[in-house]
Write an enzyme that holds these catalytic residues in place. Structure first.
Site, PDB file in Angstrom:
ATOM      1  N   PRO A 119       0.830  -1.210   0.000  1.00  0.00           N
ATOM      2  CA  PRO A 119       0.000   0.000   0.000  1.00  0.00           C
ATOM      3  C   PRO A 119       0.862   1.256   0.000  1.00  0.00           C
ATOM      4  O   PRO A 119       1.827   1.349   0.756  1.00  0.00           O
ATOM      5  CB  PRO A 119      -0.781  -0.110   1.318  1.00  0.00           C
ATOM      6  CG  PRO A 119      -0.589  -1.506   1.799  1.00  0.00           C
ATOM      7  CD  PRO A 119       0.698  -1.985   1.241  1.00  0.00           C
ATOM      8  N   GLN A 171      -5.946  -1.698   2.932  1.00  0.00           N
ATOM      9  CA  GLN A 171      -5.141  -1.435   4.127  1.00  0.00           C
ATOM     10  C   GLN A 171      -5.848  -0.420   5.022  1.00  0.00           C
ATOM     11  O   GLN A 171      -6.302   0.623   4.561  1.00  0.00           O
ATOM     12  CB  GLN A 171      -3.734  -0.928   3.822  1.00  0.00           C
ATOM     13  CG  GLN A 171      -2.894  -0.966   5.115  1.00  0.00           C
ATOM     14  CD  GLN A 171      -1.498  -0.410   4.972  1.00  0.00           C
ATOM     15  OE1 GLN A 171      -1.322   0.749   4.631  1.00  0.00           O
ATOM     16  NE2 GLN A 171      -0.498  -1.241   5.254  1.00  0.00           N
ATOM     17  N   CYS A 212       4.041   3.315   9.376  1.00  0.00           N
ATOM     18  CA  CYS A 212       4.170   4.699   8.936  1.00  0.00           C
ATOM     19  C   CYS A 212       5.189   5.447   9.800  1.00  0.00           C
ATOM     20  O   CYS A 212       5.012   5.560  11.015  1.00  0.00           O
ATOM     21  CB  CYS A 212       2.825   5.405   9.002  1.00  0.00           C
ATOM     22  SG  CYS A 212       2.904   7.121   8.463  1.00  0.00           S
ATOM     23  N   LYS A 260       1.528  -4.943   8.550  1.00  0.00           N
ATOM     24  CA  LYS A 260       2.794  -4.518   7.966  1.00  0.00           C
ATOM     25  C   LYS A 260       3.468  -3.568   8.945  1.00  0.00           C
ATOM     26  O   LYS A 260       2.824  -2.681   9.498  1.00  0.00           O
ATOM     27  CB  LYS A 260       2.560  -3.823   6.622  1.00  0.00           C
ATOM     28  CG  LYS A 260       3.828  -3.423   5.871  1.00  0.00           C
ATOM     29  CD  LYS A 260       3.488  -2.944   4.467  1.00  0.00           C
ATOM     30  CE  LYS A 260       4.749  -2.593   3.673  1.00  0.00           C
ATOM     31  NZ  LYS A 260       5.293  -1.276   4.051  1.00  0.00           N
ATOM     32  N   ASN A 319       9.893  -6.833   2.611  1.00  0.00           N
ATOM     33  CA  ASN A 319       9.694  -5.576   1.880  1.00  0.00           C
ATOM     34  C   ASN A 319      10.939  -4.720   2.053  1.00  0.00           C
ATOM     35  O   ASN A 319      11.498  -4.635   3.139  1.00  0.00           O
ATOM     36  CB  ASN A 319       8.451  -4.870   2.431  1.00  0.00           C
ATOM     37  CG  ASN A 319       8.217  -3.494   1.831  1.00  0.00           C
ATOM     38  OD1 ASN A 319       7.995  -2.538   2.552  1.00  0.00           O
ATOM     39  ND2 ASN A 319       8.262  -3.380   0.515  1.00  0.00           N
ATOM     40  N   GLY A 320      11.358  -4.087   0.949  1.00  0.00           N
ATOM     41  CA  GLY A 320      12.503  -3.187   1.005  1.00  0.00           C
ATOM     42  C   GLY A 320      13.528  -3.483  -0.062  1.00  0.00           C
ATOM     43  O   GLY A 320      14.110  -4.567  -0.094  1.00  0.00           O
ATOM     44  N   ASP A 321      13.728  -2.535  -0.972  1.00  0.00           N
ATOM     45  CA  ASP A 321      14.779  -2.606  -1.997  1.00  0.00           C
ATOM     46  C   ASP A 321      14.572  -3.726  -3.002  1.00  0.00           C
ATOM     47  O   ASP A 321      15.537  -4.377  -3.426  1.00  0.00           O
ATOM     48  CB  ASP A 321      16.165  -2.732  -1.347  1.00  0.00           C
ATOM     49  CG  ASP A 321      16.572  -1.467  -0.610  1.00  0.00           C
ATOM     50  OD1 ASP A 321      15.877  -0.444  -0.765  1.00  0.00           O
ATOM     51  OD2 ASP A 321      17.579  -1.504   0.125  1.00  0.00           O
TER      52      ASP A 321
END
Length: 373
Positions: free
Chosen positions: A19, A73, A104, A144, A206-208
């Site tokens: 999201p 989400q 966030c 998440k 998640n990430g890169d």
């Protein structure tokens, strides 16, 4: 092809569109879906706004007639409003999956105890997630989150344990702290560590992930069950085609020509106008996408300057009419970073927030969710 389940939902390949506020609305989800398979999650919707009937929130909670499964989400800091929002969404038959945002990192959110600040208080986190799970019936709930506030306050392992214990169907870790924002390299080793602790539900990393090969490397390096794609698909919805090919063991197809990219841009803008019903506002929202789509092409800087001024679909088509439609896709375009700017921050929390981590009192105002984390 590798397959992962989130409750009754089978993901093949095990890919999720993460999201992103102002990005993963129906037009963008629809476009991505045309290129490949994934679970396409809506941009964040605030639980309290949904419960109180805010028109904008309920519009964001709409799905297109072709969307299945419908994944949304939800953002919230109060178990009551989160539970009521989930009950409404499920009772109205609007969703097949709900994800909760605890990642966030934006200052206006964390300084009021929302987003990435919530996992610091495990009892509050548990009560929010439990309220969602108990209200969801057969609809799977996932969460998440990030590694923690900073390297001195890491919470991801405890967050994963809580999610597993209260009945979440899966979890996703963005392998950075809130203090990192989007800086430096995502620390995939944390995903591997989390996978060792959470063993009965899927763990997504998640990430890169900028290319399909990155997704395969992450799964190989961490043992995670799937991947969540964020900034890597900005201006590159065909990344989902590449991911589908990679997970199937097929050779990746060539990237689109500049002409094919331009056609996709026009289609994306048209979908925005049709969905939101206001050409001027929709074209204003599209401008950031225009910059991402054109990265790496010849004379793209000059073209982007013109694209930042288009106000109608006709102006967009006219601006793109002079490009070399046969120009091949830039070989290294995926390496050109998109989305959030780099840089770190000192995470601001409410005064006295860390004095009693067992306190499960919801923050009076958790702020508006403005980033997917």
């Amino acid at each position: 092809m590798q397959t992962t389940r989130i409750g009754p939902i089978e993901l093949s390949p095990p890919v999720v569109l993460a999201p992103m506020a102002g990005i993963t609305n129906y037009p963008f989800r629809s476009l991505c879906r045309r290129f490949g398979a994934a679970l396409f999650v809506s941009e964040m919707i605030t639980a309290r706004a949904l419960v109180e009937g805010a028109q904008k929130a309920r519009k964001l909670a709409d799905f297109g007639p072709d969307e299945e499964p419908r994944s949304l989400q939800l953002y919230g800091v109060d178990p009551h409003y989160v539970g009521e929002a989930v009950r409404w969404l499920v009772g109205e038959g609007r969703v097949d999956h709900i994800d909760l945002n605890f990642g966030c990192p934006v200052r206006k959110v964390t300084r009021k105890g929302g987003g990435a600040a919530v996992p610091v208080k495990p009892r509050l986190l548990e009560s929010i997630v439990s309220a969602a799970v108990s209200s969801a019936g057969a609809v799977p709930i996932t969460i998440k989150f990030r590694m923690g506030i900073d390297d001195n306050l890491l919470t991801f392992l405890e967050t994963g344990r809580i999610a597993e214990a209260v009945g979440c169907a899966a979890i996703t870790l963005h392998a950075r702290t809130a203090a990192q924002l989007y800086d430096g390299q995502a620390r995939w080793a944390a995903i591997a560590e989390l996978k060792q602790v959470v063993t009965t539900i899927p763990v997504f990393g998640n990430g890169d992930i900028w290319a399909a090969t990155d997704a395969l490397r992450m799964i190989d390096a961490t043992g995670c069950d799937g991947v969540a794609i964020g900034r890597g698909c900005l201006g590159r919805p065909w990344l989902f085609r590449e991911l589908t090919d990679a997970f199937a063991g097929r050779e990746s197809r060539p990237g689109p020509t500049f002409g094919e990219v331009a056609d996709t841009m026009i289609e994306h803008a048209r979908l925005l106008v049709e969905w939101f019903g206001a050409e001027k506002t929709s074209m204003l929202a599209f401008r950031k996408h225009a910059g991402w789509y054109t990265k790496g092409f010849t004379s793209s800087a000059k073209l982007r300057d013109r694209l930042m001024r288009v106000g109608t679909l006709d102006e967009l088509a006219e601006t793109l009419s002079g490009i070399d439609r046969d120009e091949p896709y830039p070989e290294n375009a995926h390496l050109m970073r998109r989305g959030k700017r780099q840089g770190t921050q000192k995470v601001v929390l409410p005064e006295g927030y860390l004095d009693d981590l067992d306190d499960d009192t919801p923050p009076e105002d958790g702020g508006d969710a403005v980033s997917g984390g």
